[in-house]
Write a protein that holds these residues in place. Structure first.
Motif, short mmCIF file in Angstrom:
data_model
loop_
_atom_site.label_atom_id
_atom_site.label_comp_id
_atom_site.label_asym_id
_atom_site.label_seq_id
_atom_site.Cartn_x
_atom_site.Cartn_y
_atom_site.Cartn_z
N SER A 116 43.64 39.38 39.11
CA SER A 116 43.57 37.92 38.83
C SER A 116 41.96 37.62 38.99
CB SER A 116 44.66 37.02 39.45
OG SER A 116 44.37 37.14 41.11
N HIS A 118 39.58 39.87 39.66
CA HIS A 118 38.29 40.88 39.01
C HIS A 118 38.58 41.45 37.78
CE1 HIS A 118 36.73 40.53 43.27
NE2 HIS A 118 37.87 41.19 43.88
N GLU A 119 39.56 41.09 36.98
CA GLU A 119 39.52 41.86 35.72
C GLU A 119 38.08 41.30 34.85
OE1 GLU A 119 41.85 41.74 31.50
OE2 GLU A 119 42.95 41.01 33.15
N GLY A 120 37.61 40.18 35.30
CA GLY A 120 36.47 39.83 34.55
C GLY A 120 35.35 40.54 34.89
N CYS A 121 35.33 41.29 36.16
CA CYS A 121 34.17 42.06 36.60
C CYS A 121 34.26 43.36 35.69
CB CYS A 121 34.53 42.60 37.99
SG CYS A 121 34.60 41.27 39.21
N GLY A 123 35.51 43.49 32.50
CA GLY A 123 35.37 42.89 31.35
C GLY A 123 33.80 42.55 31.10
N ARG A 124 33.10 42.01 32.00
CA ARG A 124 31.61 41.64 31.66
C ARG A 124 30.79 43.05 31.56
NH1 ARG A 124 32.87 37.70 35.21
NH2 ARG A 124 32.66 39.07 37.21
N VAL A 128 33.33 41.52 27.31
CA VAL A 128 34.49 40.47 27.35
C VAL A 128 34.87 39.85 28.44
CG1 VAL A 128 35.47 41.93 25.36
CG2 VAL A 128 36.28 42.30 27.59
N SER A 129 35.67 38.84 28.33
CA SER A 129 36.24 38.04 29.87
C SER A 129 37.63 38.75 30.11
CB SER A 129 36.46 36.71 29.39
OG SER A 129 37.40 36.23 28.39
N ARG A 130 38.06 39.36 28.96
CA ARG A 130 39.62 40.12 29.67
C ARG A 130 39.61 41.34 28.41
NH1 ARG A 130 44.84 36.67 29.94
NH2 ARG A 130 46.07 37.99 28.51
N ARG A 194 39.89 46.29 22.80
CA ARG A 194 39.28 46.44 24.24
C ARG A 194 40.62 46.95 25.13
NH1 ARG A 194 36.18 42.76 20.93
NH2 ARG A 194 34.17 42.99 21.47
N GLU A 259 30.27 44.68 41.59
CA GLU A 259 29.27 43.64 41.71
C GLU A 259 28.66 43.60 43.25
OE1 GLU A 259 31.20 39.75 40.64
OE2 GLU A 259 30.75 40.58 38.54
#
Length: 260
Positions: A116, A118-121, A123-124, A128-130, A194, A259
């Motif tokens: 919830s 770090h999936e965006g980490c 994806g980037r 993508v965002s997810r 993806r 990151e």
């Protein structure tokens, strides 16, 4: 992470994800970012000025562009320590079912909370965002439903609606740590998608990277891998000293190895 998990307890109490995942912070270990002594793929220890450890270098050699586009981990899981034991025993049929269930719920809460945030980490890294689809590595135990599949498809919020079993075992007779482009095969075309592969434990990455290769062969535009635990052997070379240095940083749910 405020969503609720219903845990079967005598008092039938409903506990939040934070409630269940919280105690794990006592033994979860931050995964280090890539550095001069940390593999650029699996974030484990490297020596002699190499940027990639031997198993990851071997995967690149055997699988080429089939390897995952991004790899991340929730926590280090040194052999013999508590998180490594939890990841091993939650699926052991010799462990009493009630204990297995408690560990399954606990690991689900940890993954739920971590994704919830770090999936965006991940994806980037692939634009993508997810991820469109979430899948897992096929079980080699012969069970119809592996506990990891149950965890991702039926418990973890945010993955259950996207979960699809996309892979089957194609080539048998391989060792646990052997990468092969034909180890798995996808069940359908994945053109334009993806895919996020979730695994419980990364030892050498042979299964996850072979799975990534099969998904890309089926047309996936990008593949990410996240493993709950980055297991490693503390008896190898100077790994004990490496770990002692890395664990000087305290656990923080907000920190991701992608990151720095």
């Amino acid at each position: 992470s405020r969503a609720c998990l219903v845990v079967n307890q005598p008092q039938h109490r409903t506990r939040t994800v934070d409630d269940v995942a919280g105690p794990y912070a006592n033994f979860l270990l931050p995964v280090p970012p890539v550095g001069v002594d940390t593999c650029r793929v699996c974030h484990g220890a490297v020596y002699d000025e190499y940027s990639t450890c031997f198993p990851c270098n071997q995967a690149l050699s055997v699988l080429g562009d089939g390897v995952a586009d991004v790899v991340s981990f929730v926590s280090l899981a040194p052999g013999g320590e508590q998180f490594a034991r939890e990841l091993y025993t939650y699926k052991l049929e010799s462990v009493p079912p009630a204990i297995r269930r408690v560990r399954l719920i606990g690991l689900a809460a940890v993954l739920w909370k971590w994704l919830s945030i770090h999936e965006g980490c991940l994806g980037r890294q692939v634009g993508v965002s997810r991820f469109d689809i979430v899948t897992s590595v096929p079980s080699t135990s012969g069970r119809a439903i592996h506990p990891l599949e149950e965890l991702i498809s039926g418990i973890v919020g945010g993955t259950e609606s996207r979960y699809e079993g996309l892979l089957t075992i194609q080539r048998t007779g391989l060792t646990q740590r052997e990468q092969a482009p034909d180890r798995y095969v996808a069940t359908r075309s994945l053109k334009g998608t993806r895919v996020l592969v979730v695994d419980d434990t990364w030892t050498t990455g042979a299964h996850a990277q072979s799975a990534s290769t099969a998904l890309k062969a089926a047309g996936a535009d990008a593949v990410g891998v996240v493993a709950l635990g980055r297991w490693f052997n503390t008896e190898y070379r100077d790994n004990k000293q490496w770990l002692a240095h890395k664990r000087s940083k305290s656990w923080d749910w907000q920190v991701c190895c992608l990151e720095p």
